[in-house]
Scaffold this active site. Structure first.
Site, PDB file in Angstrom:
ATOM      1  N   LEU A 253     -36.122 -26.996 -14.818  1.00 55.61           N
ATOM      2  CA  LEU A 253     -36.969 -28.194 -14.925  1.00 55.61           C
ATOM      3  C   LEU A 253     -37.892 -28.291 -13.726  1.00 55.61           C
ATOM      4  CD1 LEU A 253     -34.146 -30.734 -15.852  1.00 55.61           C
ATOM      5  CD2 LEU A 253     -35.919 -29.896 -17.404  1.00 55.61           C
TER       6      LEU A 253
ATOM      7  N   ARG B 269     -26.141 -19.225 -16.773  1.00 57.56           N
ATOM      8  CA  ARG B 269     -27.575 -19.164 -16.980  1.00 57.56           C
ATOM      9  C   ARG B 269     -28.146 -17.836 -16.490  1.00 57.56           C
ATOM     10  NH1 ARG B 269     -32.478 -22.831 -14.725  1.00 57.56           N
ATOM     11  NH2 ARG B 269     -32.863 -21.086 -13.381  1.00 57.56           N
TER      12      ARG B 269
ATOM     13  N   ASP C 167       0.830  -1.209   0.000  1.00 59.79           N
ATOM     14  CA  ASP C 167       0.000   0.000   0.000  1.00 59.79           C
ATOM     15  C   ASP C 167       0.858   1.249   0.000  1.00 59.79           C
ATOM     16  OD1 ASP C 167      -2.743  -1.240   2.058  1.00 59.79           O
ATOM     17  OD2 ASP C 167      -1.964  -1.792   0.089  1.00 59.79           O
TER      18      ASP C 167
ATOM     19  N   LYS D  56     -36.178 -36.740 -20.599  1.00 61.20           N
ATOM     20  CA  LYS D  56     -36.554 -35.859 -21.702  1.00 61.20           C
ATOM     21  C   LYS D  56     -37.234 -36.688 -22.784  1.00 61.20           C
ATOM     22  CE  LYS D  56     -32.482 -32.976 -20.925  1.00 61.20           C
ATOM     23  NZ  LYS D  56     -31.128 -32.648 -21.366  1.00 61.20           N
TER      24      LYS D  56
ATOM     25  N   LYS E 150     -28.665 -36.183 -13.486  1.00 65.23           N
ATOM     26  CA  LYS E 150     -28.749 -34.731 -13.289  1.00 65.23           C
ATOM     27  C   LYS E 150     -27.492 -34.296 -12.551  1.00 65.23           C
ATOM     28  CE  LYS E 150     -31.972 -31.179 -11.777  1.00 65.23           C
ATOM     29  NZ  LYS E 150     -31.086 -30.371 -10.949  1.00 65.23           N
TER      30      LYS E 150
ATOM     31  N   LYS F 292     -35.745 -36.117  -8.581  1.00 64.83           N
ATOM     32  CA  LYS F 292     -34.679 -35.874  -7.613  1.00 64.83           C
ATOM     33  C   LYS F 292     -34.500 -37.075  -6.692  1.00 64.83           C
ATOM     34  CE  LYS F 292     -33.134 -32.008  -7.154  1.00 64.83           C
ATOM     35  NZ  LYS F 292     -33.696 -30.695  -6.880  1.00 64.83           N
TER      36      LYS F 292
ATOM     37  N   CYS G  90     -13.013 -17.496  24.330  1.00 65.66           N
ATOM     38  CA  CYS G  90     -12.423 -16.411  25.118  1.00 65.66           C
ATOM     39  C   CYS G  90     -13.207 -16.059  26.371  1.00 65.66           C
ATOM     40  CB  CYS G  90     -12.243 -15.163  24.259  1.00 65.66           C
ATOM     41  SG  CYS G  90     -13.799 -14.347  23.891  1.00 65.66           S
TER      42      CYS G  90
ATOM     43  N   ASP H  81     -24.849 -32.188 -10.610  1.00 65.95           N
ATOM     44  CA  ASP H  81     -24.995 -31.117  -9.628  1.00 65.95           C
ATOM     45  C   ASP H  81     -23.882 -30.094  -9.805  1.00 65.95           C
ATOM     46  OD1 ASP H  81     -26.167 -29.750  -7.628  1.00 65.95           O
ATOM     47  OD2 ASP H  81     -25.564 -31.105  -6.008  1.00 65.95           O
TER      48      ASP H  81
ATOM     49  N   CYS I 240     -10.718 -11.939  21.292  1.00 70.04           N
ATOM     50  CA  CYS I 240     -11.038 -13.371  21.210  1.00 70.04           C
ATOM     51  C   CYS I 240     -10.066 -14.035  20.239  1.00 70.04           C
ATOM     52  CB  CYS I 240     -12.465 -13.559  20.727  1.00 70.04           C
ATOM     53  SG  CYS I 240     -12.875 -15.278  20.390  1.00 70.04           S
TER      54      CYS I 240
ATOM     55  N   GLU J  84       3.881   1.600  -1.251  1.00 72.72           N
ATOM     56  CA  GLU J  84       4.459   1.801  -2.587  1.00 72.72           C
ATOM     57  C   GLU J  84       3.413   2.395  -3.528  1.00 72.72           C
ATOM     58  OE1 GLU J  84       7.655  -1.909  -2.631  1.00 72.72           O
ATOM     59  OE2 GLU J  84       5.603  -2.247  -3.248  1.00 72.72           O
ATOM     60  N   TYR J  85       2.216   1.848  -3.408  1.00 75.35           N
ATOM     61  CA  TYR J  85       1.115   2.320  -4.254  1.00 75.35           C
ATOM     62  C   TYR J  85       0.860   3.808  -3.991  1.00 75.35           C
ATOM     63  CZ  TYR J  85      -3.475   2.196  -6.535  1.00 75.35           C
ATOM     64  OH  TYR J  85      -4.544   2.424  -7.366  1.00 75.35           O
ATOM     65  N   ASP J  86       0.780   4.164  -2.718  1.00 75.53           N
ATOM     66  CA  ASP J  86       0.509   5.557  -2.374  1.00 75.53           C
ATOM     67  C   ASP J  86       1.637   6.475  -2.799  1.00 75.53           C
ATOM     68  OD1 ASP J  86      -1.883   4.881  -1.360  1.00 75.53           O
ATOM     69  OD2 ASP J  86      -1.214   4.814   0.729  1.00 75.53           O
TER      70      ASP J  86
ATOM     71  N   GLU K  54     -23.504 -28.679 -18.294  1.00 77.54           N
ATOM     72  CA  GLU K  54     -23.222 -28.427 -16.889  1.00 77.54           C
ATOM     73  C   GLU K  54     -21.712 -28.355 -16.656  1.00 77.54           C
ATOM     74  OE1 GLU K  54     -26.099 -28.153 -15.531  1.00 77.54           O
ATOM     75  OE2 GLU K  54     -25.865 -28.316 -13.359  1.00 77.54           O
TER      76      GLU K  54
ATOM     77  N   GLU L 160     -31.140 -38.934 -18.162  1.00 81.33           N
ATOM     78  CA  GLU L 160     -29.767 -38.440 -18.019  1.00 81.33           C
ATOM     79  C   GLU L 160     -29.481 -38.151 -16.547  1.00 81.33           C
ATOM     80  OE1 GLU L 160     -29.509 -34.908 -20.431  1.00 81.33           O
ATOM     81  OE2 GLU L 160     -30.681 -35.808 -22.043  1.00 81.33           O
TER      82      GLU L 160
ATOM     83  N   CYS M 292     -18.580 -17.058  25.073  1.00 81.63           N
ATOM     84  CA  CYS M 292     -17.774 -17.631  24.003  1.00 81.63           C
ATOM     85  C   CYS M 292     -16.893 -18.742  24.582  1.00 81.63           C
ATOM     86  CB  CYS M 292     -16.905 -16.541  23.382  1.00 81.63           C
ATOM     87  SG  CYS M 292     -15.665 -17.187  22.258  1.00 81.63           S
TER      88      CYS M 292
ATOM     89  N   TYR N 167     -25.498 -31.327 -22.752  1.00 84.36           N
ATOM     90  CA  TYR N 167     -26.746 -32.078 -22.828  1.00 84.36           C
ATOM     91  C   TYR N 167     -27.883 -31.416 -23.583  1.00 84.36           C
ATOM     92  CZ  TYR N 167     -27.386 -29.352 -18.478  1.00 84.36           C
ATOM     93  OH  TYR N 167     -27.445 -28.367 -17.562  1.00 84.36           O
TER      94      TYR N 167
ATOM     95  N   CYS O   1     -19.948 -14.025  19.653  1.00 82.09           N
ATOM     96  CA  CYS O   1     -19.002 -13.682  20.700  1.00 82.09           C
ATOM     97  C   CYS O   1     -18.717 -12.191  20.601  1.00 82.09           C
ATOM     98  CB  CYS O   1     -17.713 -14.471  20.479  1.00 82.09           C
ATOM     99  SG  CYS O   1     -16.313 -13.788  21.359  1.00 82.09           S
TER     100      CYS O   1
HETATM  101  S1  IVH Z   1     -31.775 -30.008 -19.293  1.00 82.41           S
HETATM  102  C1  IVH Z   1     -34.921 -27.263 -20.816  1.00 82.41           C
HETATM  103  N1  IVH Z   1     -30.180 -31.940 -18.592  1.00 82.41           N
HETATM  104  O1  IVH Z   1     -30.609 -29.048 -13.855  1.00 82.41           O
HETATM  105  C2  IVH Z   1     -33.963 -28.216 -20.223  1.00 82.41           C
HETATM  106  N2  IVH Z   1     -30.415 -30.089 -17.127  1.00 82.41           N
HETATM  107  O2  IVH Z   1     -33.118 -28.260 -12.613  1.00 82.41           O
HETATM  108  C3  IVH Z   1     -32.952 -27.586 -19.402  1.00 82.41           C
HETATM  109  N3  IVH Z   1     -28.993 -30.207 -15.136  1.00 82.41           N
HETATM  110  O3  IVH Z   1     -30.627 -25.740 -15.057  1.00 82.41           O
HETATM  111  C4  IVH Z   1     -32.029 -28.423 -18.670  1.00 82.41           C
HETATM  112  N4  IVH Z   1     -28.062 -32.140 -15.604  1.00 82.41           N
HETATM  113  O4  IVH Z   1     -28.340 -26.847 -14.573  1.00 82.41           O
HETATM  114  C5  IVH Z   1     -30.704 -30.748 -18.260  1.00 82.41           C
HETATM  115  N5  IVH Z   1     -28.773 -33.700 -18.097  1.00 82.41           N
HETATM  116  C6  IVH Z   1     -29.282 -32.520 -17.776  1.00 82.41           C
HETATM  117  C7  IVH Z   1     -28.921 -31.854 -16.596  1.00 82.41           C
HETATM  118  C8  IVH Z   1     -29.517 -30.646 -16.310  1.00 82.41           C
HETATM  119  C9  IVH Z   1     -28.114 -31.125 -14.750  1.00 82.41           C
HETATM  120  C10 IVH Z   1     -29.299 -28.977 -14.387  1.00 82.41           C
HETATM  121  C11 IVH Z   1     -29.264 -27.730 -15.219  1.00 82.41           C
HETATM  122  C12 IVH Z   1     -30.642 -27.137 -15.130  1.00 82.41           C
HETATM  123  C13 IVH Z   1     -31.143 -27.749 -13.861  1.00 82.41           C
HETATM  124  C14 IVH Z   1     -32.657 -27.782 -13.837  1.00 82.41           C
END
Ligand code: IVH
Length: 698
Positions: free
Chosen positions: A92, A146, A42, A298, A125, A322, A419, A127, A440, A44-46, A182, A123, A416, A234, A434
């Site tokens: 979805l 997104r 800082d 799908k 899903k 899910k 401390c 995470d 602390c 040097e910067y100043d 994803e 497919e 706490c 996907y 705390c």
């Molecule tokens: S299809 C219109 N395929 O789940 C279709 N989504 O809950 C759009 N995701 O926003 C999504 N695996 O981030 C699709 N094989 C898969 C996926 C998938 C994970 C996620 C995706 C979406 C979210 C929806």
């Protein structure tokens, strides 16, 4: 750094210096704001900034268009540019049982008015977080998150760092093609990065999804590049010519173009297929290299997808099934309270280790006091725990019929555990915190880093890593230790090393006489500190630099502020525009804590806090004048009067002398009024003072 005084520079030399400074400061801004990795200290910067100002004052004709003096505020920290999705990125609908999947399938059939089986692509899903990658003539041109589905963030540079994403497409592709999928972090990479961060004392990620999101949304793509992200493709967005007529067919194209697709994608011809596939994936789930939180179904045929169309935000032709959260039963061996860096007390359950979906779990978070009460969680209880995508498991509920007879409700501490300071809980807040703030041990290291930070004491050469080292070694534990460091160093009083011999700072690895001298110089330069900086440095909850400034403007003088706070005067605080009751309570409570009082008291032995003079108030009838208030005022409290005077650029003194410009006299004024008369000092009534105070500034 610069050898010649400015007065001796030729224009050519000055111009070279200006160019050098512009370049260095720009580099430093990028390092500081985007990479969390300062390149200049800082100081040097100043010093560069000052030299630049002086050069520009002497050679105004040489001011550069990219001069650092023209940059306002935080440079480059504008975040990501926005990208409008030409085709919205939808989400979805969720279902949680095979029956609901059946309902969905029936709904699809009904909509299409058919009784024949519909083929679905199932497919995993993933995470992670979804991305969209746009290709024009087979070249990757833009990447987006997104966002809200309509507007995303431009993450082109970051997506480019992901090796699995093709930069150019292979084979036969449409001129315009948006591929969506994803971005995720594998479990192994997630554990590796967390281990590394934990070792470096950095904040770890809660789960692979957060880690992927945090890595992808980095303004500096070099950080993204270090983080080993992966993708599965996907679906698609805008395309100039659709060359596929089913989801299965689309996957073939994705493969040809060079995208990774999930090997477990599976065509299902009826509900039985769907169920078998679901059960199989549930079993495989724990052993997969990445987290999945369900299965997406799908409609395979695109012509049918088009007939089905969309609801508001979700397609009618797809659904997410899910997984249930992964659960297990175990017992609570102990409940411990952890204290976070900001003082939050978090209860954690130590569990009899148990296997939850392939992972051995031995701790669960209990979130907070209310959660323990609500679920009546006790030491010795048998509990159902679950891992729901997140890595830190949670307690779902207690099995009351298994509760030991002698069990007692858990009493959440009001002190706490680290401390011993009061742990208090604000109204409307779930967390107990705390109040040990500055002392602390759980918090003090972070607080010290805040104390010396740029907007606070801004001590050059005392950055976070040095604070961390000194803290560990016990060289600096409290703010006052910073200011007694030189004296302790000289007095042979500075800490022994492991072999027992006393080590002076200059004898420590990485330090020399010059760097130690510089450090002391930098510290000593901050023995006078402005009032807003000092207040900010205290790290009072909710009090940022802006509030510190408001407080300084209002009170003008630290002791005055502190005495109101000690007297629990929240009235003047809430009268300040921008300070509400909850902040006022935090401020007053901070000053009520004896250890905070002690810290401030000790600091005041070492440093002095400059009164706040509002430079914007230089044109008032009182600017630069010294005022004394005496007697009982009718409209203003003493504090208010003093604050008002200070906000108008005046100094307020307690006694009348030849230096006094005005005495403002209330009822029952005593000797001060007499003395003023004697010295021929102008005396104002409270009403006259208020009238003059209200005079518009010139
Ligand atoms: S299809 C219109 N395929 O789940 C279709 N989504 O809950 C759009 N995701 O926003 C999504 N695996 O981030 C699709 N094989 C898969 C996926 C998938 C994970 C996620 C995706 C979406 C979210 C929806």
């Amino acid at each position: 750094m610069f050898e010649k005084p400015i007065s001796e520079l030729t224009p050519t030399e000055a111009s070279a210096e200006l160019a050098y400074i512009a370049q260095e400061m720009a580099k430093s801004d990028i390092a500081y704001y985007q990479q969390d990795n300062p390149y200049l200290t800082d100081a040097e910067y100043d010093s560069l900034k000052r030299r630049n100002e002086e050069l520009e004052a002497r050679f105004p004709e040489l001011i550069r268009t990219d001069s650092p003096s023209k940059k306002i505020g935080a440079p480059l920290q504008s975040g990501f540019a926005k990208v409008k999705h030409r085709f919205p990125m939808l989400s979805l609908g969720d279902v949680f049982s095979i029956e609901e999947v059946d309902d969905f399938v029936m709904g699809v059939k009904r909509f299409l008015n058919t009784s024949s089986d519909i083929v679905f692509m199932a497919e995993p899903k993933i995470d992670g977080l979804s991305f969209s990658a746009r290709y024009e003539q087979g070249r990757f041109v833009q990447g987006a998150t997104r966002g809200d589905g309509v507007l995303g963030e431009d993450i082109t540079a970051n997506l480019k760092t992901i090796k699995q994403l093709p930069q150019t497409l292979r084979g036969n592709y449409p001129d315009v093609l948006e591929v969506r999928g994803e971005v995720y972090m594998s479990k192994a990479d997630f554990f590796a990065i967390n281990e590394k961060y934990a070792a470096e004392g950095k904040k770890t990620f809660a789960n692979p999804r957060n880690a992927a999101a945090g890595s992808l949304r980095q303004l500096d793509s070099r950080i993204t590049a270090e983080r080993n992200l992966s993708i599965f493709a996907y679906t698609w967005g805008e395309v100039s010519t659709r060359m596929w007529d089913s989801q299965a067919d689309f996957f073939e194209h994705l493969k040809e173009w060079g995208f990774p697709i999930n090997p477990l994608n599976h065509l299902c011809h009826n509900l039985q297929d769907i169920e078998n596939n679901f059960n199989q994936l549930m079993e495989q789930r724990a052993s997969l290299a990445y987290d999945i939180d369900g299965i997406v179904y799908k409609v395979n045929d695109i012509a049918l997808q088009e007939r089905l169309g969309f609801l508001t935000r979700t397609p009618r032709w797809a659904i997410a099934h899910k997984f249930p959260a992964e659960q297990a039963i175990t017992t609570i061996q102990d409940i411990r309270i952890q204290v976070g860096r900001t003082g939050t007390l978090t209860p954690v359950a130590d569990l009899e280790p148990v296997n939850v979906g392939g992972v051995i779990v031995s701790h669960a978070t209990l979130h907070n006091e209310d959660e323990i009460k609500r679920k009546d969680i006790r030491i010795g209880d048998s509990v159902i725990i679950q891992r729901a995508g997140d890595v830190i498991p949670q307690v779902v509920g207690v099995l009351l019929d298994k509760r030991p007879q002698d069990s007692k409700p858990f009493i959440f501490p009001n002190r706490c555990p680290v401390c011993g300071a009061h742990a208090i809980r604000e109204e409307d807040e779930v967390a107990r915190r705390c109040t040990g703030g500055l002392t602390c041990p759980a918090q003090s290291q972070e607080r010290l880093i805040h104390f010396v930070s740029r907007e606070a004491f801004d001590i050059a050469g005392l950055g976070s890593s040095i604070i961390e080292d000194f803290y560990k070694e016990g060289i600096i534990r409290t703010p006052v230790d910073i200011f007694t460091l030189e004296q302790r160093n000289t007095a042979d009083d500075l800490f022994a090393n492991q072999k027992g011999s006393v080590l002076h700072l200059e004898q420590r690895a990485g330090w020399g006489k010059k760097s130690v001298d510089n450090l002391f110089k930098a510290i000593n330069a901050k023995r006078h500190i402005s009032m807003p900086r000092f207040i900010y440095a205290l790290g009072i909850r909710q009090v940022g630099a802006a509030t510190a400034l408001l407080l300084s403007k209002h009170y003008g003088n630290f002791e005055h502020f502190m005495s109101d706070m000690l007297a629990k005067e929240t009235g003047p605080l809430v009268s300040i525009d921008g300070i509400g009751p909850s902040m006022a309570t935090d401020i007053v409570e901070f000053f009520q804590e004896p250890h905070n009082q002690k810290t401030i008291h000790e600091l005041l032995q070492e440093i002095s806090i400059d009164d706040y003079v509002d430079t914007s108030a230089s044109n008032t009838p009182f600017s630069g004048k010294t005022l004394v208030f005496t007697g009982t005022l009718e409209h203003l409290t003493r504090s208010e009067a003093k604050a008002k005077a200070q906000s108008l650029g005046a100094k307020v003194s307690g006694s009348v002398s030849a230096k006094t410009d005005y005495v403002i006299m209330g009822a029952d004024a005593g000797s001060k009024a007499a003395k003023a008369q004697e010295l021929g000092i102008k005396i104002l009534t409270e009403a006259e003072f208020l009238e003059l105070a209200a005079t518009p500034q010139a």
